[in-house]
Design a protein around this motif. Structure first.
Motif, mmCIF file in Angstrom:
data_model
loop_
_atom_site.group_PDB
_atom_site.id
_atom_site.type_symbol
_atom_site.label_atom_id
_atom_site.label_comp_id
_atom_site.label_asym_id
_atom_site.label_seq_id
_atom_site.Cartn_x
_atom_site.Cartn_y
_atom_site.Cartn_z
ATOM 1 N N ALA A 1 -19.420 -20.572 16.897
ATOM 2 C CA ALA A 1 -19.412 -22.039 16.829
ATOM 3 C C ALA A 1 -19.917 -22.644 18.141
ATOM 4 O O ALA A 1 -20.260 -23.820 18.195
ATOM 5 C CB ALA A 1 -18.004 -22.559 16.511
ATOM 6 N N VAL A 2 -19.964 -21.815 19.199
ATOM 7 C CA VAL A 2 -20.546 -22.256 20.477
ATOM 8 C C VAL A 2 -22.026 -21.897 20.512
ATOM 9 O O VAL A 2 -22.877 -22.722 20.802
ATOM 10 C CB VAL A 2 -19.824 -21.588 21.674
ATOM 11 C CG1 VAL A 2 -20.457 -22.032 22.990
ATOM 12 C CG2 VAL A 2 -18.336 -21.888 21.641
ATOM 13 N N ALA A 3 -22.316 -20.631 20.213
ATOM 14 C CA ALA A 3 -23.699 -20.137 20.201
ATOM 15 C C ALA A 3 -23.713 -18.813 19.447
ATOM 16 O O ALA A 3 -22.694 -18.109 19.404
ATOM 17 C CB ALA A 3 -24.206 -19.927 21.628
ATOM 18 N N ALA A 4 -24.862 -18.461 18.878
ATOM 19 C CA ALA A 4 -24.976 -17.210 18.126
ATOM 20 C C ALA A 4 -24.752 -16.037 19.070
ATOM 21 O O ALA A 4 -25.503 -15.850 20.025
ATOM 22 C CB ALA A 4 -26.370 -17.109 17.506
ATOM 23 N N ARG A 5 -23.669 -15.276 18.823
ATOM 24 C CA ARG A 5 -23.395 -14.118 19.692
ATOM 25 C C ARG A 5 -22.875 -12.971 18.844
ATOM 26 O O ARG A 5 -23.499 -12.619 17.862
ATOM 27 C CB ARG A 5 -22.419 -14.521 20.805
ATOM 28 C CG ARG A 5 -23.056 -15.539 21.748
ATOM 29 C CD ARG A 5 -22.102 -16.006 22.794
ATOM 30 N NE ARG A 5 -21.042 -16.828 22.206
ATOM 31 C CZ ARG A 5 -19.929 -17.184 22.845
ATOM 32 N NH1 ARG A 5 -19.706 -16.798 24.072
ATOM 33 N NH2 ARG A 5 -19.025 -17.947 22.245
ATOM 34 N N ASN A 6 -21.740 -12.386 19.213
ATOM 35 C CA ASN A 6 -21.228 -11.241 18.451
ATOM 36 C C ASN A 6 -19.703 -11.275 18.437
ATOM 37 O O ASN A 6 -19.087 -12.171 19.018
ATOM 38 C CB ASN A 6 -21.763 -9.919 19.038
ATOM 39 C CG ASN A 6 -21.455 -9.802 20.517
ATOM 40 O OD1 ASN A 6 -20.383 -10.195 20.964
ATOM 41 N ND2 ASN A 6 -22.402 -9.284 21.268
ATOM 42 N N THR A 7 -19.102 -10.284 17.779
ATOM 43 C CA THR A 7 -17.643 -10.296 17.636
ATOM 44 C C THR A 7 -16.956 -10.159 18.997
ATOM 45 O O THR A 7 -15.881 -10.704 19.204
ATOM 46 C CB THR A 7 -17.161 -9.144 16.738
ATOM 47 O OG1 THR A 7 -17.736 -7.933 17.207
ATOM 48 C CG2 THR A 7 -17.553 -9.354 15.302
ATOM 49 N N HIS A 8 -17.600 -9.443 19.910
ATOM 50 C CA HIS A 8 -16.987 -9.231 21.227
ATOM 51 C C HIS A 8 -16.836 -10.570 21.953
ATOM 52 O O HIS A 8 -15.797 -10.857 22.549
ATOM 53 C CB HIS A 8 -17.835 -8.264 22.057
ATOM 54 C CG HIS A 8 -18.201 -7.037 21.283
ATOM 55 N ND1 HIS A 8 -17.329 -5.995 21.119
ATOM 56 C CD2 HIS A 8 -19.313 -6.727 20.586
ATOM 57 C CE1 HIS A 8 -17.901 -5.069 20.357
ATOM 58 N NE2 HIS A 8 -19.102 -5.491 20.020
ATOM 59 N N ALA A 9 -17.881 -11.386 21.894
ATOM 60 C CA ALA A 9 -17.840 -12.695 22.550
ATOM 61 C C ALA A 9 -16.768 -13.577 21.905
ATOM 62 O O ALA A 9 -16.005 -14.263 22.598
ATOM 63 C CB ALA A 9 -19.203 -13.369 22.466
ATOM 64 N N ALA A 10 -16.703 -13.547 20.569
ATOM 65 C CA ALA A 10 -15.724 -14.390 19.864
ATOM 66 C C ALA A 10 -14.299 -13.980 20.236
ATOM 67 O O ALA A 10 -13.442 -14.820 20.532
ATOM 68 C CB ALA A 10 -15.940 -14.279 18.352
ATOM 69 N N ILE A 11 -14.058 -12.671 20.250
ATOM 70 C CA ILE A 11 -12.704 -12.175 20.546
ATOM 71 C C ILE A 11 -12.348 -12.452 22.010
ATOM 72 O O ILE A 11 -11.222 -12.850 22.336
ATOM 73 C CB ILE A 11 -12.606 -10.665 20.221
ATOM 74 C CG1 ILE A 11 -12.687 -10.464 18.705
ATOM 75 C CG2 ILE A 11 -11.325 -10.062 20.774
ATOM 76 C CD1 ILE A 11 -12.933 -9.029 18.280
ATOM 77 N N TYR A 12 -13.308 -12.286 22.885
ATOM 78 C CA TYR A 12 -13.037 -12.492 24.311
ATOM 79 C C TYR A 12 -12.798 -13.977 24.609
ATOM 80 O O TYR A 12 -11.905 -14.334 25.376
ATOM 81 C CB TYR A 12 -14.211 -11.936 25.121
ATOM 82 C CG TYR A 12 -13.899 -11.674 26.577
ATOM 83 C CD1 TYR A 12 -12.629 -11.262 26.997
ATOM 84 C CD2 TYR A 12 -14.883 -11.821 27.542
ATOM 85 C CE1 TYR A 12 -12.353 -11.025 28.318
ATOM 86 C CE2 TYR A 12 -14.612 -11.589 28.885
ATOM 87 C CZ TYR A 12 -13.347 -11.193 29.269
ATOM 88 O OH TYR A 12 -13.086 -10.964 30.585
#
Ligand SMILES: Cc1cc2nc3c(=O)[nH]c(=O)nc-3n(C[C@H](O)[C@H](O)[C@H](O)COP(=O)(O)OP(=O)(O)OC[C@H]3O[C@@H](n4cnc5c(N)ncnc54)[C@H](O)[C@@H]3O)c2cc1C
Length: 216
Positions: A196-207
């Motif tokens: 929802a901030v920028a296209a990234r990955n699960t690691h970024a979302a969890i962190y």
């Protein structure tokens, strides 16, 4: 309204993103996204060009699904290596499937336009290095260009929040609680995390999530 009705102290928006494929000089309406293939909204073609401008998982997974039908598949990227965002442990099973089915990988070429030509699609290919043009005749073009944040809920809530949705990144990185105050009337703090901030990955979302919620 649903969020405000819950009278929260903290709202964390984690609504992810949606793919977008509007990247061509001509023919955006003739292509499908990798998500269209994976969700089944678009049926795989029989001679398919996948243009991967994101280098992430979705293109390879769409390629696997299309190639499994026996279709001819070419994955093209303007980068000098393919799928740079896919880590080795995920790449290995994908490559086993894709090489078994003779999927072609083409680096350093860029999809510029797509035109309809009878029953076929004519893909116009250029290069970031300039001076060359190629064509491909296919029956389907898949564009993977990442996601755009699905951030309507965040922006709808922003003005009413005490921090106006602002994150103190120095505090976040240092592991301190968030204390930004921009609107003393606001009754809740508002944050957004993940895609929802920028296209990234699960690691970024969890962190993102871990660093915010450890202090709640
Ligand atoms: C095919 C594919 C394969 C991938 N493989 C990997 C991988 O192997 N490893 C990796 O690290 N990353 C991978 N990714 C990326 C990863 O899935 C995302 O980066 C990650 O899911 C982002 O997490 P998120 O919680 O921000 O958003 P999401 O996981 O997208 O979750 C957002 C959720 O919010 C819901 N939502 C949206 N709007 C509202 C609303 N208004 N109200 C209520 N709910 C709402 C959505 O329905 C969704 O369930 C892959 C992505 C794709 C598309």
């Amino acid at each position: 309204e649903a969020v405000l009705a819950a009278d929260p102290e903290v709202v964390i928006v984690a609504t992810g993103g949606l793919p977008h494929t509007e990247v061509l000089a001509e023919g955006d309406g003739l292509v499908v996204s990798a998500w269209d293939i994976l969700s089944g909204d678009a049926q795989p073609g029989s001679n398919v060009l996948i243009y991967d401008d994101a280098g992430d998982y979705a293109a390879l997974q769409a390629a696997e699904k299309i190639a499994a039908t026996g279709a001819r598949v070419e994955i093209m990227t303007r980068d000098r290596s393919f799928a740079p965002e896919v880590m080795a442990m995920s790449l290995t099973p994908s490559m086993r499937e894709l090489q078994k089915r003779d999927v072609t990988f083409t680096v350093t070429w860029r999809l510029e336009a797509v035109r309809r030509d009878g029953n076929e699609l004519l893909a116009i290919i250029g290069s970031d290095y300039g001076g060359v043009t190629r064509e491909r005749r296919v029956d389907q073009v898949v564009v993977n260009h990442g996601t755009r944040p699905l951030d309507d809920v965040y922006f709808e809530l922003k003005e009413a929040s005490s921090n106006r949705g602002e994150v103190d990144y120095e505090a976040l990185v240092a592991g301190r609680p968030q204390a930004v105050l921009r609107n003393p009337e606001g009754r809740f703090q508002l944050f957004r995390i993940g895609d929802a901030v920028a296209a990234r990955n699960t690691h970024a979302a969890i962190y993102d999530a871990l660093r915010l919620v450890k202090d709640l």
